[in-house]
Design a protein around this motif. Structure first.
Motif, short mmCIF file in Angstrom:
data_model
loop_
_atom_site.label_atom_id
_atom_site.label_comp_id
_atom_site.label_asym_id
_atom_site.label_seq_id
_atom_site.Cartn_x
_atom_site.Cartn_y
_atom_site.Cartn_z
N LEU A 37 16.50 -14.05 -0.34
CA LEU A 37 17.94 -14.31 -0.41
C LEU A 37 18.56 -13.50 -1.55
N GLU A 38 17.83 -13.42 -2.65
CA GLU A 38 18.31 -12.61 -3.78
C GLU A 38 18.35 -11.13 -3.42
N SER A 39 17.55 -10.73 -2.44
CA SER A 39 17.48 -9.31 -2.07
C SER A 39 18.73 -8.85 -1.31
N LEU A 40 19.52 -9.80 -0.85
CA LEU A 40 20.74 -9.44 -0.11
C LEU A 40 21.85 -9.03 -1.06
N SER A 41 22.79 -8.24 -0.58
CA SER A 41 23.96 -7.88 -1.39
C SER A 41 24.78 -9.14 -1.63
N GLU A 42 25.59 -9.11 -2.68
CA GLU A 42 26.40 -10.29 -2.98
C GLU A 42 27.36 -10.60 -1.85
N ALA A 43 27.85 -9.58 -1.18
CA ALA A 43 28.76 -9.80 -0.05
C ALA A 43 28.04 -10.54 1.07
N ASP A 44 26.82 -10.12 1.36
CA ASP A 44 26.05 -10.79 2.42
C ASP A 44 25.74 -12.23 2.03
N GLN A 45 25.39 -12.44 0.77
CA GLN A 45 25.11 -13.80 0.31
C GLN A 45 26.34 -14.69 0.52
#
Lengths: 147, 147
Positions: A126-134
């Motif tokens: 989950l941390e590996s996703l971009s902040e926008a995706d999160q």
DNA sequence: TATTGTTATACTCTATAACTATA
DNA sequence: TATAGTTATAGAGTATAACAATA
């Protein structure tokens, strides 16, 4: 956007923020976070971990059994173990002399704080996703109909 | 968009489609789908369910143990149970006479087909999302770094 | 009588070790 | 010697039933 936030690129871990929020929602929808790994790390049985988790305040043993989805007879042994490790105390209830309230000791409060931090930590994927995706993920999950 | 797709509004269940795809990705990331409920429904122990799941073709018992993350000694009993219910057969391996290949019977194939359908069914909360959200969810999860 | 927590007990699930028959 | 599967057995984890103290 603050400079602190801007600095966190794709994959840079952060406490709080959209990853935490998405993880909280996801954990409600799917399964609790990987308890077993945390339990081993803290050298606690899964049930003891769940017990500490629910002890934000002193609670009767029956309430703990309800939270753990197990029979009260098991709670006796679980609390025995936590008491031997000095993490909880059995206290008499002022209202009902049948009831024993399970309360955290000072050491118990320390262990519980550490545990809560571990459990609420979003997983690496989950941390590996971009902040926008999160953020989008959290929004979508927020729209899901929880039964 | 086909009229069939257009008819499926928010919350109308569907096989295939974006919900299935998102669910498949999510199950890889978080936890397998709720096996326990399916196991009870089919009156099978969780381990027996996992065994049927891996039997897309006849496999040695050691391979089953590896898939179940358990010791081979347990597989003996699990296969015993499945054999008594007429779902699998122990067959000799043509290559190595120490090895027993576990193969599905006709009844076993039927039960496995039903099981696979149940396990791959997206949960209600996921079906409750709009198709656009389901698609976006799947895309985001596809971008996550699976360790 | 009903309820809280305890004890005794049994059943399931899984692991280790010794055994057999093959390799 | 090493490996595939079996057996015996022991340890967790959880459930039911009977019990003591209290309501």
């Amino acid at each position: 956007m603050s400079s602190a936030k801007a600095r966190r690129g794709r994959g840079t871990a952060t406490t709080g923020g959209p990853a935490r929020e998405a993880w909280g929602r996801l954990a409600q929808l799917v399964y609790p976070p990987p308890f077993l790994a945390v339990a081993r790390k803290l050298d606690l049985r899964p049930a003891s971990l769940g017990t500490l988790r629910v002890l934000d305040e002193p609670r009767p043993m029956g309430e703990i059994a309800h939270f753990l989805h197990c029979d009260s007879s098991n709670v006796t042994g679980i609390v025995d173990g936590l008491e031997e490790r000095g993490l909880v105390r059995r206290e008499p209830s002022p209202k009902d002399r049948r009831v024993k309230l399970i309360a955290l000791t000072a050491e118990g409060r320390r262990v519980r704080a550490r545990l809560m931090k571990e459990v609420e930590m979003p997983p690496a994927w989950l941390e590996s996703l971009s902040e926008a995706d999160q953020r989008t993920l959290g929004e979508i999950l927020g729209r899901a109909n929880v039964k």
